[in-house]
Scaffold this active site. Structure first.
Site, PDB file in Angstrom:
ATOM      1  N   ALA A  57       0.890  -1.106   0.039  1.00 45.51           N
ATOM      2  CA  ALA A  57      -0.146   0.032  -0.014  1.00 45.51           C
ATOM      3  C   ALA A  57       0.722   1.146  -0.147  1.00 45.51           C
ATOM      4  CB  ALA A  57      -0.972  -0.025   1.399  1.00 45.51           C
ATOM      5  N   HIS A  95      -7.553  -4.223   3.484  1.00 52.20           N
ATOM      6  CA  HIS A  95      -8.344  -5.322   3.981  1.00 52.20           C
ATOM      7  C   HIS A  95      -9.848  -4.922   3.998  1.00 52.20           C
ATOM      8  CE1 HIS A  95      -4.940  -7.370   4.789  1.00 52.20           C
ATOM      9  NE2 HIS A  95      -4.252  -6.624   5.830  1.00 52.20           N
TER      10      HIS A  95
END
Length: 203
Positions: A57, A95
């Protein structure tokens, strides 16, 4: 992984790669226009919560917005609350939070997964299972075989891990849990294959 590749080998089974699974850069809904303007500033002073320095990320964020310097490492599940309290201006979420942020009055600035896919035509490598290179090769292969069998069993018996997943899930809603699993557990989790390996090499 790039920092430990000399000590650890990536197994073919157990990885999380995919399309449409990338991290999202978000902010409070009412701040979207102002944030977008500020993002174009070379001397951008926006504060951003990230889920870890050495994450895919943060790596993708650095490619898309190299001007973002004021980063704060946080537990991924606390980023939304930090945004709502205005402790940070931007949040980089991963997530199951990608399914829940809109319900909290937060809005997307960019889907960094889509950004990566358009840039490379590759799946996004998000996680993998590595094994110490000092272990005998036959043990490394055995670990890979056991992991693969475990993933194949889970595909054949999707309810088998529900109690364990519920115990460890940040978002307890069963629908969200299954959406999360469907996104991150796929054919690459059984075997990386040539396409998965190419995606990792590209990253």
């Amino acid at each position: 992984f790039a920092y430990v590749v000399n000590q650890y080998a990536l197994l073919n089974a157990g990885s999380a790669l995919g399309f449409g699974v990338g991290p999202l850069l978000i902010c409070k809904k009412e701040n979207v226009d102002q944030i977008k303007l500020e993002l174009n500033n070379v001397n951008c002073q926006l504060k951003i919560g990230i889920p870890g320095k050495y994450t895919t990320a943060n790596f993708l964020l650095g490619i898309a917005y190299p001007q973002l310097k004021h980063k704060k490492e946080m537990v991924f599940s606390s980023i939304e609350d930090a945004l709502l309290k205005e402790d940070i201006d931007l949040g980089l979420i991963i997530h199951e939070n990608r399914f829940t942020y809109q319900d909290k009055g937060l809005a997307q600035i960019i889907d960094l997964g889509n950004y990566w896919e358009q840039l490379t035509n590759c799946a996004i490598p998000l996680g993998g299972i590595v094994v110490n290179r000092n272990l005998p090769l036959e043990i490394q292969h055995k670990i890979n075989r056991v992991l693969r069998k475990s993933v194949e069993y889970a595909f054949e018996n999707p309810k088998s891990g529900l109690a364990f997943i519920r115990q460890h899930a940040q978002e307890m809603d069963e629908t969200v849990m299954y959406k999360h699993i469907e996104l991150y557990v796929n054919q690459y989790s059984i075997d990386l294959g040539a396409e998965g390996k190419k995606a990792i090499d590209t990253l």
